[in-house]
Design an enzyme around this catalytic site. Structure first.
Site, PDB file in Angstrom:
ATOM      1  N   GLU A   1       0.824  -1.216   0.000  1.00 15.95           N
ATOM      2  CA  GLU A   1       0.000   0.000   0.000  1.00 15.95           C
ATOM      3  C   GLU A   1       0.856   1.264   0.000  1.00 15.95           C
ATOM      4  O   GLU A   1       0.548   2.240  -0.688  1.00 15.95           O
ATOM      5  CB  GLU A   1      -0.962   0.001   1.193  1.00 15.95           C
ATOM      6  CG  GLU A   1      -1.983  -1.124   1.190  1.00 15.95           C
ATOM      7  CD  GLU A   1      -2.867  -1.137  -0.035  1.00 15.95           C
ATOM      8  OE1 GLU A   1      -3.014  -0.095  -0.694  1.00 15.95           O
ATOM      9  OE2 GLU A   1      -3.402  -2.213  -0.354  1.00 15.95           O
TER      10      GLU A   1
ATOM     11  N   HIS B   1     -14.622  -6.344  -4.929  1.00 19.61           N
ATOM     12  CA  HIS B   1     -14.465  -5.609  -6.179  1.00 19.61           C
ATOM     13  C   HIS B   1     -15.704  -5.669  -7.077  1.00 19.61           C
ATOM     14  O   HIS B   1     -15.818  -4.871  -8.005  1.00 19.61           O
ATOM     15  CB  HIS B   1     -13.240  -6.129  -6.923  1.00 19.61           C
ATOM     16  CG  HIS B   1     -11.979  -5.974  -6.140  1.00 19.61           C
ATOM     17  ND1 HIS B   1     -11.689  -6.755  -5.047  1.00 19.61           N
ATOM     18  CD2 HIS B   1     -10.937  -5.108  -6.262  1.00 19.61           C
ATOM     19  CE1 HIS B   1     -10.526  -6.394  -4.539  1.00 19.61           C
ATOM     20  NE2 HIS B   1     -10.050  -5.395  -5.253  1.00 19.61           N
TER      21      HIS B   1
END
Length: 624
Positions: free
Chosen positions: A396, A523
């Site tokens: 990240e 998603h």
């Protein structure tokens, strides 16, 4: 994105990408009167300037609204997010429509690329001028994501095997259900946790079907056959050519995956028996140590032979050293500063979300954000002190470093040239979490012997190689949904047909008629295109090989870490600073010297493991 890679993640990249998921003020739209003069290059240049000014002005408010909604899920923040999404979608459709009027002009390269990015900027376009449909689309997308974020399973009756795992309110969140899937070896517990999470997605189905209708109408208005065709057009090549290229890549890595699937199924059969894991059928999805069976590393202990050296247990090392969430973040930051990148700003630590709050619902799915397109970079995740999240934090922050690098570009170029790049950069950094790196930072005292390499590679392959077909089939399913090949009545059956075809993984039971199992994957309700993750799993190894070649590494690719190599960091930064100003082929060539996706690096990385797997599978019947 989270390491499932899945589990993953929404990434707010900048004006271009915020615009791609929501959008803004409609004042820049200037509809062409049929009697007006034909559009000119000057018109196109002026339009792009207006569009970028508006995006720069509006994207920050949209990003901050999305941040608050993800971190404080409530009726009011959902309302605010829906209104923001509606506003941004309206602008996005108008910009895309006007951009289409200039696409056939002989434009300067930078203007032509910006026109293209505007045409393709929306993930889910609404029909132009249909304010009712735009508002409905915004509300649906907000509701779908909020339903996922608030989802929980509440076992009822004495027959539940999960009562001991439940919270005080008698329910289990996704985090708690994932803990069962990760650690339990009781097939009954695993099945209940797997089925329980999929009750959350059942109400999503009619909303998802309506969303598809609206978005397809919007895509048709922009000149695309459907949303899937629009998504496939976003890769600097023809839509059909892109679909063929990912099939080519899958063909190159499929033998490696098939060998892994065969070995894992055989070992699970030894654990659970023929009744649970038949040797001639797909592997039941609930047994693979991951809620979506997209990564299998959590069942490494069931798959690795007793004679195989395991190398080390990173989770145990972290806990032995007393690591907490902040230690994980600081360690990841140090990796990047060792490459010559600037330290993260103080605001990163002040404004990021690192731990799951006890007092409210949040979207724990790991993600990286740049809220002002400059230096307000943050991560949002509910960090656990384990090997998976140690890698995820490195990943990240890799996104954040990339976001900051291309912030020097014009607003429309503040993004990656191919949505696989962002994920690949974060994942490539995680490849450098080698035993040598862990020893250098003081987590590992003694390097594992050379015979531990196979164990380390098997553990990596159970995440990275196992993910490849899942990364491909998620959007294959959506392409079929958007094209109408799959109707709402066939959504679930079509999902499992593709999972069996590509993964050799099947549903562990007969699914209910109203099941909507795709919605149990973030998603899908989050409407994040997924092909980026498949591409990232190819690109990361391509990047890694190029980086290790630049570093002068001469050993096996899987042992190479670029930690501390400022020359690699400088070259890498040059590519990252390009943002979306060039095609992804040009950006790839700038760092690797080759302008097409290439699976030979991943084959090279896992070559020793492939040889070993073939030996193990010699007397087995593989396939499904």
């Amino acid at each position: 994105m989270k390491r499932q890679l899945g589990n993953a993640s929404l990434i707010v990249l900048g004006a271009a990408a915020i615009f791609a998921i929501s959008a803004c003020d409609t004042s820049v739209n200037v509809e062409m009167d049929k009697e007006e003069a034909a559009p000119t290059v000057a018109d196109a240049t002026a339009f792009v300037a207006r569009a970028e000014e508006t995006l720069a002005r509006e994207s920050e408010a949209a990003a901050r609204t999305a941040w608050v909604n993800a971190n404080f899920i409530s009726y009011d923040t959902n309302w605010l997010a829906a209104k923001s999404s509606e506003k941004m979608t309206t602008l996005g459709v108008d910009l895309a429509q006007e951009a289409s009027t200039y696409r056939d002009l002989d434009l300067p390269d930078d203007v032509a690329r910006k026109i293209k990015l505007l045409r393709l900027g929306l993930t889910l376009p609404a029909p132009q001028g249909d304010t009712k449909a735009t508002a409905e689309l915004a509300q649906i997308t907000t509701d779908l994501e909020a339903s996922y974020g608030k989802g929980k399973y509440c076992p009822e009756g004495d027959g539940s095997l999960l009562q001991s795992y439940a919270r005080e309110d008698g329910c289990l969140s996704l985090t708690e259900l994932e803990a069962v899937i990760t650690s339990s070896r009781n097939p009954g517990e695993l099945l209940e946790a797997w089925e329980g999470w999929r009750t959350v997605s059942v109400p999503m189905a009619p909303k998802y079907a309506r969303m598809v209708e609206i978005a397809n109408a919007g895509a048709e208005g922009l000149g695309f056959a459907d949303v899937g065709a629009m998504w496939r057009s976003n890769y600097d090549m023809e839509a059909d050519a892109f679909a063929e290229d990912v099939d080519r890549l899958w063909g190159e890595v499929k033998p490696l995956y098939n060998a892994l699937q065969c070995h894992v199924r055989a070992k699970l059969n030894e654990t659970y028996g023929n009744d649970v894991v038949p040797l001639d059928q797909p592997i039941p999805a609930h047994l693979l140590g991951n809620m979506w069976a997209q990564q299998w590393g959590n069942i490494y202990d069931l798959v690795a032979p007793d004679t195989m050296a395991s190398g080390y247990d990173l989770t145990a090392l972290l806990n032995a050293k007393g690591y907490d969430a902040m230690d994980m973040v600081k360690t990841a930051e140090t990796f990047f500063t060792s490459l010559g990148f600037d330290a993260l700003p103080e605001t990163f630590y002040e404004r990021s979300l690192f731990l799951k709050p006890a007092d409210r619902d949040v979207v724990c799915h790991a993600s990286a954000w740049n809220l002002d397109d400059k230096d307000d970079i943050r991560i949002k995740m509910c960090i656990k002190v384990d090997a998976e999240d140690f890698q995820t934090v490195h990943h990240e922050i890799g996104h954040n470093i990339y976001q900051r690098a291309y912030s020097i570009q014009d607003p429309l170029f503040r993004g990656d040239p191919n949505d696989g790049f962002h994920e690949a950069i974060g994942d490539m950094i995680a490849l450098s979490i080698t035993p040598g790196y862990l020893q250098e930072i003081g987590l590992l005292e003694t390097l594992p012997p050379e015979d531990a390499d196979l164990g380390i590679l098997l553990r990596q392959a159970m995440d990275k190689v196992a993910f490849l077909p899942f990364g491909l089939m998620v959007d294959k399913w959506r392409w079929q949904v958007f094209s109408g090949e799959l109707t709402p009545a066939d959504y679930n059956a079509g999902w499992w047909k593709l999972r069996e075809e590509y993964q050799g993984v099947g549903a562990p039971d007969t699914r209910p008629v109203d099941a909507f199992d795709p919605g149990a994957k973030f998603h899908i309700p989050g409407n994040t295109p997924y092909m980026r993750y498949f591409l990232a799993h190819i690109f990361q190894f391509q990047f890694q090989k190029a980086a290790c070649d630049l570093a002068g590494w001469e050993g096996p690719l899987h042992r190479c870490s670029i930690y501390g190599n400022e020359a690699v960091g400088e070259k890498f930064n040059e590519m990252m600073e390009m943002g979306a100003s060039h095609t992804w082929q040009e950006a790839l060539a700038a760092f690797t010297g080759k302008g097409e996706a290439d699976a030979t690096a991943i084959q090279s990385y896992f070559a020793p493991l492939k040889t070993w797997l073939d030996e193990q599978n010699a007397d087995r019947s593989c396939g499904w």
